[in-house]
Design a protein around this motif. Structure first.
Motif, PDB file in Angstrom:
ATOM      1  N   THR A   1       0.845  -1.488  -0.255  1.00  0.00           N
ATOM      2  CA  THR A   1      -0.069   0.186   0.088  1.00  0.00           C
ATOM      3  C   THR A   1       0.989   1.233  -0.125  1.00  0.00           C
ATOM      4  OG1 THR A   1      -0.046   0.216   2.435  1.00  0.00           O
ATOM      5  CG2 THR A   1      -1.716  -1.221   1.329  1.00  0.00           C
ATOM      6  N   GLY A   2       2.030   0.900   0.043  1.00  0.00           N
ATOM      7  CA  GLY A   2       3.153   2.412   0.384  1.00  0.00           C
ATOM      8  C   GLY A   2       3.125   2.844   1.881  1.00  0.00           C
ATOM      9  N   ARG A   3       2.413   2.013   2.510  1.00  0.00           N
ATOM     10  CA  ARG A   3       2.477   2.100   4.293  1.00  0.00           C
ATOM     11  C   ARG A   3       3.031   0.922   4.973  1.00  0.00           C
ATOM     12  NH1 ARG A   3      -2.542   6.332   6.145  1.00  0.00           N
ATOM     13  NH2 ARG A   3      -1.459   8.187   5.664  1.00  0.00           N
ATOM     14  N   LEU A   4       3.679   1.389   5.966  1.00  0.00           N
ATOM     15  CA  LEU A   4       4.298   0.057   6.764  1.00  0.00           C
ATOM     16  C   LEU A   4       3.169  -0.797   7.213  1.00  0.00           C
ATOM     17  CD1 LEU A   4       7.205  -0.656   7.108  1.00  0.00           C
ATOM     18  CD2 LEU A   4       6.818  -0.078   9.374  1.00  0.00           C
ATOM     19  N   ALA A   5       3.259  -1.843   6.769  1.00  0.00           N
ATOM     20  CA  ALA A   5       2.098  -2.909   7.334  1.00  0.00           C
ATOM     21  C   ALA A   5       2.993  -4.207   7.674  1.00  0.00           C
ATOM     22  CB  ALA A   5       1.159  -3.161   6.114  1.00  0.00           C
ATOM     23  N   ARG A   6       2.388  -5.187   8.608  1.00  0.00           N
ATOM     24  CA  ARG A   6       2.822  -6.459   8.730  1.00  0.00           C
ATOM     25  C   ARG A   6       2.066  -7.589   8.184  1.00  0.00           C
ATOM     26  NH1 ARG A   6       6.430  -8.339  12.138  1.00  0.00           N
ATOM     27  NH2 ARG A   6       6.458  -6.621  13.497  1.00  0.00           N
ATOM     28  N   GLY A   7       2.648  -8.197   7.473  1.00  0.00           N
ATOM     29  CA  GLY A   7       1.983  -9.556   6.939  1.00  0.00           C
ATOM     30  C   GLY A   7       3.035 -10.572   6.347  1.00  0.00           C
ATOM     31  N   ILE A   8       2.531 -11.842   5.773  1.00  0.00           N
ATOM     32  CA  ILE A   8       3.369 -12.787   5.220  1.00  0.00           C
ATOM     33  C   ILE A   8       4.015 -12.387   3.989  1.00  0.00           C
ATOM     34  CG2 ILE A   8       3.239 -15.157   4.469  1.00  0.00           C
ATOM     35  CD1 ILE A   8       0.651 -15.224   6.075  1.00  0.00           C
ATOM     36  N   ARG A   9       5.148 -12.638   3.960  1.00  0.00           N
ATOM     37  CA  ARG A   9       6.188 -12.150   2.837  1.00  0.00           C
ATOM     38  C   ARG A   9       5.881 -13.352   1.729  1.00  0.00           C
ATOM     39  NH1 ARG A   9      10.685  -9.598   1.466  1.00  0.00           N
ATOM     40  NH2 ARG A   9      12.193 -10.584  -0.075  1.00  0.00           N
ATOM     41  N   ASN A  10       5.153 -12.865   0.632  1.00  0.00           N
ATOM     42  CA  ASN A  10       4.859 -14.043  -0.321  1.00  0.00           C
ATOM     43  C   ASN A  10       5.623 -13.245  -1.677  1.00  0.00           C
ATOM     44  OD1 ASN A  10       3.380 -11.579  -1.074  1.00  0.00           O
ATOM     45  ND2 ASN A  10       1.345 -12.722  -1.013  1.00  0.00           N
ATOM     46  N   ARG A  11       5.340 -13.948  -2.674  1.00  0.00           N
ATOM     47  CA  ARG A  11       5.826 -13.410  -4.085  1.00  0.00           C
ATOM     48  C   ARG A  11       5.616 -11.853  -4.376  1.00  0.00           C
ATOM     49  NH1 ARG A  11       5.532 -14.482  -9.927  1.00  0.00           N
ATOM     50  NH2 ARG A  11       3.315 -15.660  -9.552  1.00  0.00           N
ATOM     51  N   LEU A  12       4.390 -11.510  -4.135  1.00  0.00           N
ATOM     52  CA  LEU A  12       4.158 -10.091  -4.279  1.00  0.00           C
ATOM     53  C   LEU A  12       5.030  -9.250  -3.606  1.00  0.00           C
ATOM     54  CD1 LEU A  12       2.332  -7.816  -5.442  1.00  0.00           C
ATOM     55  CD2 LEU A  12       0.646  -8.052  -3.398  1.00  0.00           C
ATOM     56  N   VAL A  13       5.070  -9.358  -2.315  1.00  0.00           N
ATOM     57  CA  VAL A  13       6.121  -8.539  -1.437  1.00  0.00           C
ATOM     58  C   VAL A  13       7.488  -8.746  -2.051  1.00  0.00           C
ATOM     59  CG1 VAL A  13       6.927  -8.303   0.883  1.00  0.00           C
ATOM     60  CG2 VAL A  13       4.403  -8.777   0.414  1.00  0.00           C
ATOM     61  N   ALA A  14       7.858  -9.660  -2.089  1.00  0.00           N
ATOM     62  CA  ALA A  14       9.206 -10.249  -2.655  1.00  0.00           C
ATOM     63  C   ALA A  14       9.429  -9.162  -3.839  1.00  0.00           C
ATOM     64  CB  ALA A  14       9.627 -11.584  -2.594  1.00  0.00           C
ATOM     65  N   HIS A  15       8.810  -9.413  -4.901  1.00  0.00           N
ATOM     66  CA  HIS A  15       8.858  -8.953  -6.083  1.00  0.00           C
ATOM     67  C   HIS A  15       8.836  -7.485  -6.279  1.00  0.00           C
ATOM     68  CE1 HIS A  15       8.218  -8.754 -10.562  1.00  0.00           C
ATOM     69  NE2 HIS A  15       7.601  -7.607 -10.411  1.00  0.00           N
ATOM     70  N   VAL A  16       7.864  -6.662  -5.375  1.00  0.00           N
ATOM     71  CA  VAL A  16       7.715  -5.354  -5.211  1.00  0.00           C
ATOM     72  C   VAL A  16       9.119  -4.738  -4.798  1.00  0.00           C
ATOM     73  CG1 VAL A  16       6.569  -3.452  -4.341  1.00  0.00           C
ATOM     74  CG2 VAL A  16       5.276  -5.176  -5.368  1.00  0.00           C
ATOM     75  N   GLU A  17       9.489  -5.499  -3.545  1.00  0.00           N
ATOM     76  CA  GLU A  17      10.588  -4.871  -2.758  1.00  0.00           C
ATOM     77  C   GLU A  17      11.787  -5.123  -3.625  1.00  0.00           C
ATOM     78  OE1 GLU A  17       9.327  -5.613   1.847  1.00  0.00           O
ATOM     79  OE2 GLU A  17      10.717  -6.982   1.024  1.00  0.00           O
ATOM     80  N   ALA A  18      11.975  -6.011  -4.252  1.00  0.00           N
ATOM     81  CA  ALA A  18      13.170  -6.155  -5.045  1.00  0.00           C
ATOM     82  C   ALA A  18      13.171  -5.240  -6.094  1.00  0.00           C
ATOM     83  CB  ALA A  18      13.139  -7.726  -5.822  1.00  0.00           C
ATOM     84  N   ALA A  19      12.073  -4.867  -6.802  1.00  0.00           N
ATOM     85  CA  ALA A  19      12.195  -3.704  -7.768  1.00  0.00           C
ATOM     86  C   ALA A  19      12.494  -2.332  -7.428  1.00  0.00           C
ATOM     87  CB  ALA A  19      10.847  -3.856  -8.629  1.00  0.00           C
ATOM     88  N   ASP A  20      12.206  -2.117  -5.740  1.00  0.00           N
ATOM     89  CA  ASP A  20      12.452  -0.959  -5.290  1.00  0.00           C
ATOM     90  C   ASP A  20      11.679   0.288  -5.995  1.00  0.00           C
ATOM     91  OD1 ASP A  20      13.697   0.644  -3.408  1.00  0.00           O
ATOM     92  OD2 ASP A  20      15.408   1.091  -4.310  1.00  0.00           O
ATOM     93  N   ALA A  21      10.537   0.004  -6.300  1.00  0.00           N
ATOM     94  CA  ALA A  21       9.877   1.316  -6.899  1.00  0.00           C
ATOM     95  C   ALA A  21       8.487   1.018  -6.198  1.00  0.00           C
ATOM     96  CB  ALA A  21       9.770   0.908  -8.371  1.00  0.00           C
ATOM     97  N   ILE A  22       8.108   1.473  -5.143  1.00  0.00           N
ATOM     98  CA  ILE A  22       6.895   1.655  -4.384  1.00  0.00           C
ATOM     99  C   ILE A  22       6.078   3.136  -4.420  1.00  0.00           C
ATOM    100  CG2 ILE A  22       6.027   1.174  -1.955  1.00  0.00           C
ATOM    101  CD1 ILE A  22       8.293  -0.853  -1.622  1.00  0.00           C
ATOM    102  N   ALA A  23       5.073   3.085  -4.864  1.00  0.00           N
ATOM    103  CA  ALA A  23       4.760   4.698  -4.948  1.00  0.00           C
ATOM    104  C   ALA A  23       4.164   4.962  -3.552  1.00  0.00           C
ATOM    105  CB  ALA A  23       3.407   4.423  -5.938  1.00  0.00           C
ATOM    106  N   PRO A  24       4.029   6.171  -3.140  1.00  0.00           N
ATOM    107  CA  PRO A  24       3.380   6.632  -1.917  1.00  0.00           C
ATOM    108  C   PRO A  24       2.081   6.007  -1.640  1.00  0.00           C
ATOM    109  CG  PRO A  24       4.665   8.581  -3.086  1.00  0.00           C
ATOM    110  CD  PRO A  24       4.180   7.200  -3.878  1.00  0.00           C
ATOM    111  N   PHE A  25       1.598   6.037  -0.176  1.00  0.00           N
ATOM    112  CA  PHE A  25       0.285   5.768   0.138  1.00  0.00           C
ATOM    113  C   PHE A  25      -0.529   6.833  -0.684  1.00  0.00           C
ATOM    114  CE2 PHE A  25      -3.239   6.216   2.935  1.00  0.00           C
ATOM    115  CZ  PHE A  25      -3.807   4.778   2.666  1.00  0.00           C
ATOM    116  N   PRO A  26      -1.713   6.564  -0.880  1.00  0.00           N
ATOM    117  CA  PRO A  26      -2.254   5.364  -1.321  1.00  0.00           C
ATOM    118  C   PRO A  26      -2.201   4.807  -2.681  1.00  0.00           C
ATOM    119  CG  PRO A  26      -4.254   6.759  -1.394  1.00  0.00           C
ATOM    120  CD  PRO A  26      -2.802   7.580  -0.935  1.00  0.00           C
TER     121      PRO A  26
END
Length: 344
Positions: free
Chosen positions: A268-293
């Motif tokens: 979401t662009g804001r810090l949140a706790r969840g299970i690290r799955n492929r979506l999270v890993a892919h977005v974090e690896a790309a290092d391109a996260i838009a601001p919330f929301p």
């Protein structure tokens, strides 16, 4: 928690975007406070949700809203192209079109949402990321609506109290979902529940509800030993069949270890706790996260399609660190387990 009209001081965590009428009503019917998260709901849907809740239960319930903190990105104020390019391969994989153009709004207007909640007259308006304006607090009070605020630090708890809250949720970093910090960045507000709770109890003169890492009778007993007037529980209820979590999400909660969750801005662009799955890993690896929301909009259609297909790898799998303690698939069983830890 007679202040909130409860027989049992157990509050359902409000799942922003993942609430269900069935689970909210089940907790309220058991004597606790069922909560329904209204994140992203326009006024008409808020009114309809309140109507459905009143059809499902005659007990008190809470409606929950996110307050603006001033860092929200609006359409036309943020460039989402890099974030969109980062997830384009995932959209292609699922064969669904990625969002294009610029929406009129990323989320509904909060003032309009507040008006709708006031018109709905729930027993409780619960708020995260701060408190409503003074005029709204006064309007709620004149309608007999109690207000519960959330805090991730002692300073936030003091601010919530000063703004007119009737009770405050002390939310430790163990909790699943978004870190609801509003005075400092969330990364600078990571206090554990059982360090935060007694300090908040000492600092404010309103009831304190403990949240984060509580999933069974032992957590409840510990919270009350530290001065809590109630507990708020999310993940344990999220795993029940009455919740709106997908089957894949509920399955992912089973057997999850305490160190299997991560704090991330990927969804979401804001810090949140969840299970690290492929979506999270892919977005974090790309290092391109838009601001919330904006980030929610970037990945929203992807998550919805993954949810429809039962693909847990590309959903948002919110979960707290107590997920491994989740053993029941019925809300009544979870409630009974929690109630067994209350002071006698």
């Amino acid at each position: 928690m007679a202040l909130l009209g409860l027989d049992v001081p157990i509050v359902l965590g409000p799942f922003g975007g993942m609430s269900s009428v069935a689970l909210t009503a089940a907790v309220s019917d058991a004597g606790g406070l069922g909560s329904y998260g209204l994140y992203g709901y326009p006024p008409a849907r808020i009114a309809e949700t309140a109507r459905l809740l009143r059809e499902a239960t005659d007990r008190p319930f809470a409606l929950n809203l996110w307050m603006p903190v001033g860092d929200e990105a609006g359409p036309g104020t943020v460039d989402t192209r890099a974030a969109q390019r980062a997830v384009a391969p995932l959209y292609e994989e699922l064969g669904v079109p990625a969002p294009a153009g610029t929406p009129e709004r990323f989320v509904p207007d909060v003032a309009e949402q507040l008006d709708a909640v006031l018109a709905a007259r729930p027993a409780v308006l619960s708020c995260v990321f701060g408190m409503p304006p003074v005029a709204v607090v006064e309007a709620a009070r004149s309608r007999g609506i109690r207000i519960v605020g959330a805090a991730t630090t002692v300073a936030e708890a003091i601010a919530v109290t000063a703004a007119g809250a009737d009770a405050v949720v002390a939310s430790g970093f163990e909790a699943g979902g978004h870190r609801v910090s509003f005075m400092k960045p969330a990364e600078q507000s990571l206090v554990g529940t059982f360090a935060l709770l007694p300090q908040v109890v000492d600092a404010v003169d309103i009831p304190v509800i403990a949240a984060g890492g509580i999933a069974d009778r032992r957590g409840v007993a510990a919270a009350f030993a530290l001065g809590a007037a109630g507990v708020q529980v999310g993940t344990a209820f999220l795993g029940t069949r009455q919740s709106a979590a997908s089957a894949a999400h509920r399955a992912a909660l089973r057997g999850l270890a305490a160190d299997d969750t991560v704090l991330t801005r990927a969804v979401t662009g804001r810090l949140a706790r969840g299970i690290r799955n492929r979506l999270v890993a892919h977005v974090e690896a790309a290092d391109a996260i838009a601001p919330f929301p904006a980030q929610s909009w970037v990945v929203g259609a992807l998550r919805a399609e993954a949810n429809r297909r039962g693909d847990g790898d590309l959903q948002s799998l919110w979960a707290g660190q107590s997920a491994a303690l989740t053993r029941f698939d019925d809300a009544a069983e979870v409630f009974a387990e929690l109630a067994a830890g209350l002071p006698r």
